[in-house]
Design a protein around this motif. Structure first.
Motif, mmCIF file in Angstrom:
data_model
loop_
_atom_site.group_PDB
_atom_site.id
_atom_site.type_symbol
_atom_site.label_atom_id
_atom_site.label_comp_id
_atom_site.label_asym_id
_atom_site.label_seq_id
_atom_site.Cartn_x
_atom_site.Cartn_y
_atom_site.Cartn_z
ATOM 1 N N THR A 1 -84.395 60.239 66.286
ATOM 2 C CA THR A 1 -85.151 59.095 65.773
ATOM 3 C C THR A 1 -86.203 58.689 66.788
ATOM 4 N N HIS A 2 -86.035 59.147 68.023
ATOM 5 C CA HIS A 2 -87.016 58.959 69.088
ATOM 6 C C HIS A 2 -86.937 60.181 69.994
ATOM 7 N N LEU A 3 -88.089 60.708 70.364
ATOM 8 C CA LEU A 3 -88.143 61.845 71.275
ATOM 9 C C LEU A 3 -89.359 61.690 72.172
ATOM 10 N N PHE B 1 -89.308 69.056 83.368
ATOM 11 C CA PHE B 1 -89.471 68.155 82.228
ATOM 12 C C PHE B 1 -88.413 67.068 82.225
ATOM 13 N N LYS B 2 -88.783 65.958 81.613
ATOM 14 C CA LYS B 2 -87.834 64.885 81.340
ATOM 15 C C LYS B 2 -87.828 64.675 79.833
ATOM 16 N N VAL B 3 -86.622 64.537 79.274
ATOM 17 C CA VAL B 3 -86.456 64.321 77.841
ATOM 18 C C VAL B 3 -85.689 63.025 77.626
ATOM 19 N N VAL B 4 -86.254 62.156 76.814
ATOM 20 C CA VAL B 4 -85.535 60.983 76.326
ATOM 21 C C VAL B 4 -85.370 61.223 74.832
ATOM 22 N N ILE B 5 -84.125 61.374 74.405
ATOM 23 C CA ILE B 5 -83.855 61.710 73.017
ATOM 24 C C ILE B 5 -82.807 60.754 72.454
ATOM 25 N N VAL B 6 -83.099 60.230 71.272
ATOM 26 C CA VAL B 6 -82.191 59.331 70.573
ATOM 27 C C VAL B 6 -81.843 59.993 69.249
ATOM 28 N N SER B 7 -80.540 60.211 69.027
ATOM 29 C CA SER B 7 -80.099 60.878 67.808
ATOM 30 C C SER B 7 -78.696 60.407 67.447
ATOM 31 N N ILE C 1 -82.267 64.952 81.357
ATOM 32 C CA ILE C 1 -81.909 64.594 79.988
ATOM 33 C C ILE C 1 -81.378 63.167 79.945
ATOM 34 N N HIS C 2 -81.967 62.363 79.077
ATOM 35 C CA HIS C 2 -81.495 61.013 78.782
ATOM 36 C C HIS C 2 -81.213 61.007 77.282
ATOM 37 N N ALA C 3 -79.937 61.114 76.910
ATOM 38 C CA ALA C 3 -79.544 61.264 75.507
ATOM 39 C C ALA C 3 -78.744 60.035 75.057
ATOM 40 N N PHE C 4 -79.233 59.410 73.996
ATOM 41 C CA PHE C 4 -78.637 58.161 73.522
ATOM 42 C C PHE C 4 -78.462 58.173 72.008
ATOM 43 N N VAL C 5 -77.593 57.275 71.528
ATOM 44 C CA VAL C 5 -77.606 56.893 70.113
ATOM 45 C C VAL C 5 -78.454 55.627 70.035
ATOM 46 N N ASP D 1 -78.244 52.450 69.255
ATOM 47 C CA ASP D 1 -77.900 51.144 69.826
ATOM 48 C C ASP D 1 -77.700 51.167 71.344
ATOM 49 N N GLU D 2 -77.802 52.312 71.986
ATOM 50 C CA GLU D 2 -77.653 52.421 73.438
ATOM 51 C C GLU D 2 -78.976 52.418 74.191
ATOM 52 N N TRP D 3 -80.028 52.909 73.601
ATOM 53 C CA TRP D 3 -81.186 53.293 74.398
ATOM 54 C C TRP D 3 -82.184 52.195 74.701
ATOM 55 N N GLN D 4 -82.204 51.109 73.975
ATOM 56 C CA GLN D 4 -83.172 50.048 74.255
ATOM 57 C C GLN D 4 -82.934 49.454 75.637
ATOM 58 N N GLY D 5 -83.981 49.400 76.430
ATOM 59 C CA GLY D 5 -83.897 48.800 77.757
ATOM 60 C C GLY D 5 -83.354 49.698 78.847
ATOM 61 N N GLN D 6 -83.059 50.944 78.540
ATOM 62 C CA GLN D 6 -82.546 51.873 79.549
ATOM 63 C C GLN D 6 -83.665 52.290 80.508
ATOM 64 N N ASP D 7 -83.337 52.388 81.775
ATOM 65 C CA ASP D 7 -84.296 52.876 82.763
ATOM 66 C C ASP D 7 -84.219 54.398 82.784
ATOM 67 N N THR D 8 -85.282 55.039 82.345
ATOM 68 C CA THR D 8 -85.315 56.502 82.325
ATOM 69 C C THR D 8 -86.363 57.038 83.310
ATOM 70 N N SER D 9 -86.720 56.209 84.284
ATOM 71 C CA SER D 9 -87.711 56.656 85.269
ATOM 72 C C SER D 9 -87.108 57.739 86.160
ATOM 73 N N SER D 10 -87.972 58.588 86.664
ATOM 74 C CA SER D 10 -87.538 59.710 87.499
ATOM 75 C C SER D 10 -87.774 59.391 88.969
ATOM 76 N N PRO D 11 -86.890 59.855 89.851
ATOM 77 C CA PRO D 11 -87.104 59.661 91.291
ATOM 78 C C PRO D 11 -88.219 60.574 91.790
ATOM 79 N N GLU D 12 -88.762 60.224 92.938
ATOM 80 C CA GLU D 12 -89.773 61.070 93.567
ATOM 81 C C GLU D 12 -89.113 62.364 94.073
ATOM 82 N N CYS D 13 -89.818 63.457 93.955
ATOM 83 C CA CYS D 13 -89.331 64.731 94.466
ATOM 84 C C CYS D 13 -89.622 64.809 95.965
ATOM 85 N N ALA D 14 -88.656 65.266 96.738
ATOM 86 C CA ALA D 14 -88.835 65.400 98.181
ATOM 87 C C ALA D 14 -89.922 66.415 98.523
#
Length: 102
Positions: A17-19, A39-45, A78-82, A84-97
């Motif tokens: 429902t969100h990708l 890659f970073k994936v935020v997926i809601v299903s 991968i940030h995988a949610f249903v 009702d879980e994903w609103q407000g989640q921090d999906t930011s990525s850390p800096e690579c060394a």
């Protein structure tokens, strides 16, 4: 077809429902214009309902298949949610060394 486009196409098999697919390659060592390795994936299903996090990741890995290989995708966050879980989640990525220095 780019790796990013292939990744999006394959993840649509999970009926999201969100990708959001973000190519984060430029923030990692060895980057050059056009590189597609991180890659970073935020997926809601709703297909993730009742599944533990590791099971959700396994479904994503199964959908992505051979794109996860040294010559294609090196790293996949991968940030995988249903829904009702994903609103407000921090999906930011850390800096690579090994990120290119500015």
């Amino acid at each position: 077809m780019s790796i990013e486009q292939q990744l999006i196409e394959r993840l649509h098999t999970l009926n999201p429902t969100h990708l959001d697919v973000v190519n984060e390659s430029s923030g990692h060592g060895g980057y050059y214009p056009g590189k597609e390795s991180h890659f970073k994936v935020v997926i809601v299903s709703e297909q993730f309902a009742g599944l533990r996090l590791v099971q959700r990741h396994q479904q994503v890995y199964a959908a992505v298949g051979d794109l996860l290989s040294p010559s294609k995708i090196h790293a996949l966050a991968i940030h995988a949610f249903v829904q009702d879980e994903w609103q407000g989640q921090d999906t930011s990525s850390p800096e690579c060394a090994h990120a290119p220095k500015q």
